[in-house]
Design an enzyme around this catalytic site. Structure first.
Site, PDB file in Angstrom:
ATOM      1  N   GLY A 145       6.451  11.605 -15.190  1.00 60.79           N
ATOM      2  CA  GLY A 145       5.904  10.703 -14.174  1.00 60.79           C
ATOM      3  C   GLY A 145       6.901  10.380 -13.064  1.00 60.79           C
ATOM      4  N   GLU A 148       5.721  13.599  -8.179  1.00 60.22           N
ATOM      5  CA  GLU A 148       4.291  13.719  -7.871  1.00 60.22           C
ATOM      6  C   GLU A 148       3.843  15.163  -8.121  1.00 60.22           C
ATOM      7  OE1 GLU A 148       2.450  11.210  -6.506  1.00 60.22           O
ATOM      8  OE2 GLU A 148       4.119   9.812  -6.245  1.00 60.22           O
ATOM      9  N   GLY A 157       9.994   2.527 -10.152  1.00 60.80           N
ATOM     10  CA  GLY A 157       9.348   1.871 -11.294  1.00 60.80           C
ATOM     11  C   GLY A 157       8.610   0.637 -10.816  1.00 60.80           C
ATOM     12  N   LYS A 159       7.918   1.809   2.397  1.00 60.25           N
ATOM     13  CA  LYS A 159       8.957   2.383   3.276  1.00 60.25           C
ATOM     14  C   LYS A 159       8.420   2.788   4.641  1.00 60.25           C
ATOM     15  CE  LYS A 159       9.682   5.493   0.083  1.00 60.25           C
ATOM     16  NZ  LYS A 159       9.229   4.847  -1.119  1.00 60.25           N
ATOM     17  N   ASP A 219      11.825  11.390   1.314  1.00 61.22           N
ATOM     18  CA  ASP A 219      11.935  10.022   0.777  1.00 61.22           C
ATOM     19  C   ASP A 219      13.341   9.439   1.015  1.00 61.22           C
ATOM     20  OD1 ASP A 219      11.000   7.821  -1.303  1.00 61.22           O
ATOM     21  OD2 ASP A 219      12.897   8.605  -2.061  1.00 61.22           O
ATOM     22  N   VAL A 267      14.157   0.225  -0.575  1.00 58.96           N
ATOM     23  CA  VAL A 267      15.315   1.083  -0.888  1.00 58.96           C
ATOM     24  C   VAL A 267      15.885   0.636  -2.230  1.00 58.96           C
ATOM     25  CG1 VAL A 267      17.596   1.854  -0.139  1.00 58.96           C
ATOM     26  CG2 VAL A 267      15.854   1.319   1.574  1.00 58.96           C
ATOM     27  N   LYS A 323      14.692   6.252   3.488  1.00 61.35           N
ATOM     28  CA  LYS A 323      15.516   5.140   2.986  1.00 61.35           C
ATOM     29  C   LYS A 323      16.822   4.998   3.779  1.00 61.35           C
ATOM     30  CE  LYS A 323      13.530   5.342  -1.630  1.00 61.35           C
ATOM     31  NZ  LYS A 323      13.596   6.070  -2.909  1.00 61.35           N
ATOM     32  N   THR A 332       0.855  -1.185   0.000  1.00 56.61           N
ATOM     33  CA  THR A 332       0.000   0.000   0.000  1.00 56.61           C
ATOM     34  C   THR A 332       0.896   1.241   0.000  1.00 56.61           C
ATOM     35  OG1 THR A 332      -0.214   0.050   2.412  1.00 56.61           O
ATOM     36  CG2 THR A 332      -1.900  -1.174   1.196  1.00 56.61           C
TER      37      THR A 332
END
Ligand SMILES: NC(=O)c1ccc[n+]([C@@H]2O[C@H](COP(=O)([O-])OP(=O)(O)OC[C@H]3O[C@@H](n4cnc5c(N)ncnc54)[C@H](OP(=O)(O)O)[C@@H]3O)[C@@H](O)[C@H]2O)c1
Length: 312
Positions: free
Chosen positions: A171, A174, A287, A90, A185, A117, A189, A61
């Site tokens: 893409g 965001e 990806g 994450k 982000d 990661v 990680k 999710t």
């Protein structure tokens, strides 16, 4: 069993759900629990996890770096109910590493998170096999493809705004890019990496974090004049006074450093260890296919450790 927050849910223990019929119902825009399929409704994703007879729960999710839900609840429920867990999410691993790994240990279940990661580029699985026995001393990486793409484009003369717009069109970024450009982000990680590879307890909120929003074309040109590149580098290491430091910040990286040549959406991680010089792994960091490969790799690792016949 199918459980979907929007399309509804259905479970048929004796015959299984008729998947073709379920697709037909969903394509007509109807609810799966509207009576057209044989079976009973499932009240929630948590009930689906609790009552499923699956050996492994794959949790994918959305990433939530505030309270890690709904992923955290899914993973806890799966482990408490004796299921192994594989996740690309994450949030729960960055925010609740200790709690989740302790729970997995107590329940003697596997919790694997390769895709959290560098997506499908092997990091944790490589540590287990390829770097077995080595003591990892420190980590340095480019862990966010969006910001690396923006900085790479800016190095060709594009402004920050143009590069961000292009990243959004492709893409990579965001509509609200703050998770990437403010460094949240990569901070999540490097938190996961520090906990899992360096065996230190690092909290996501304690990562010293500076994003790339303040970087100008002038800064990049000045760096180039000194044979350097500006990269958003995440690192985990001891500083000179022996304190453990976990940071995400734009750094001047000299041209003779391999990280200076990791461009576009690629990610990289340089691993320093006691037994040999740095090993650097470079590969895709995002990806759907790559993340899917990371999940598959973890499922295969669990299968190697615990063949299906060993489940009770
Ligand atoms: N795609 C990548 O490049 C990549 C790479 C590495 C890691 N990841 C991580 O992998 C995870 C999945 O990525 P993604 O790109 O597929 O994300 P996504 O497009 O945001 O999809 C998240 C999915 O979670 C479902 N979901 C949300 N809340 C739920 C709930 N309470 N119960 C059941 N399902 C729920 C959503 O269903 P609805 O659509 O019905 O809302 C959606 O299908 C994320 O945590 C992401 O950070 C992704």
């Amino acid at each position: 069993m199918i459980a979907d927050t929007v399309k509804g849910s259905v479970r048929n223990e004796s015959r299984g759900v008729d998947l073709l019929k379920a697709l037909e119902v969903a394509e007509k825009g109807k609810k799966l629990d509207g009576g057209e399929l044989r079976g009973k409704p499932v009240s929630s994703s948590l009930e689906a996890i609790r009552t499923s007879d699956a050996d492994i729960i794959v949790e994918a999710t959305w990433t939530n770096l505030k309270d890690a839900e709904p992923g955290l609840g899914h993973i806890v429920t799966a482990l408490e109910n004796g299921k192994d867990v594989v996740t690309s999410n994450k949030g729960p691993i960055a925010l609740a590493y200790k709690k989740l790994t302790n729970l997995a240990k107590a329940k003697r279940r596997q919790l694997r998170f390769e895709a959290t990661v560098m997506s499908g580029t092997p990091v944790f699985n490589m540590r287990e096999s390829g770097l077995a026995g080595a003591e990892i001393k420190s980590l340095r990486g480019i862990l966010n493809g969006t910001t690396n793409y923006i900085l790479t484009e800016m190095a060709t003369g594009e402004s920050y705004g143009e590069a961000l717009r292009r990243a959004q069109q492709m893409g990579y970024a965001e509509v609200d890019p703050s998770g990437d450009v403010e460094g949240y982000d990569p901070a999540a990680k490097i938190t996961i990496l520090a906990n899992a590879l360096l065996n230190v307890q690092v909290q996501f909120k304690d990562v010293e974090r500076i994003g790339i929003t303040g970087i100008t074309n002038e800064n990049i040109k000045d760096a180039a004049r000194d044979s350097k590149r500006i990269k958003l580098v995440a690192s985990a290491s001891h500083n000179e006074s022996g304190r453990f430091n976990v940071t995400v910040k734009p750094l001047l990286v000299p041209d003779n450093d391999i990280l200076a040549h990791v461009d576009g959406v690629l990610n990289a991680l340089a691993i320093s260890m006691d037994v040999q010089p740095d090993v650097t792994i470079i590969g895709p960091g995002a990806g759907g296919d790559s993340a899917g490969y990371g999940l598959l790799n973890d499922i295969l690792s669990i299968h190697k450790l615990r063949p299906a016949s060993s489940y009770t």
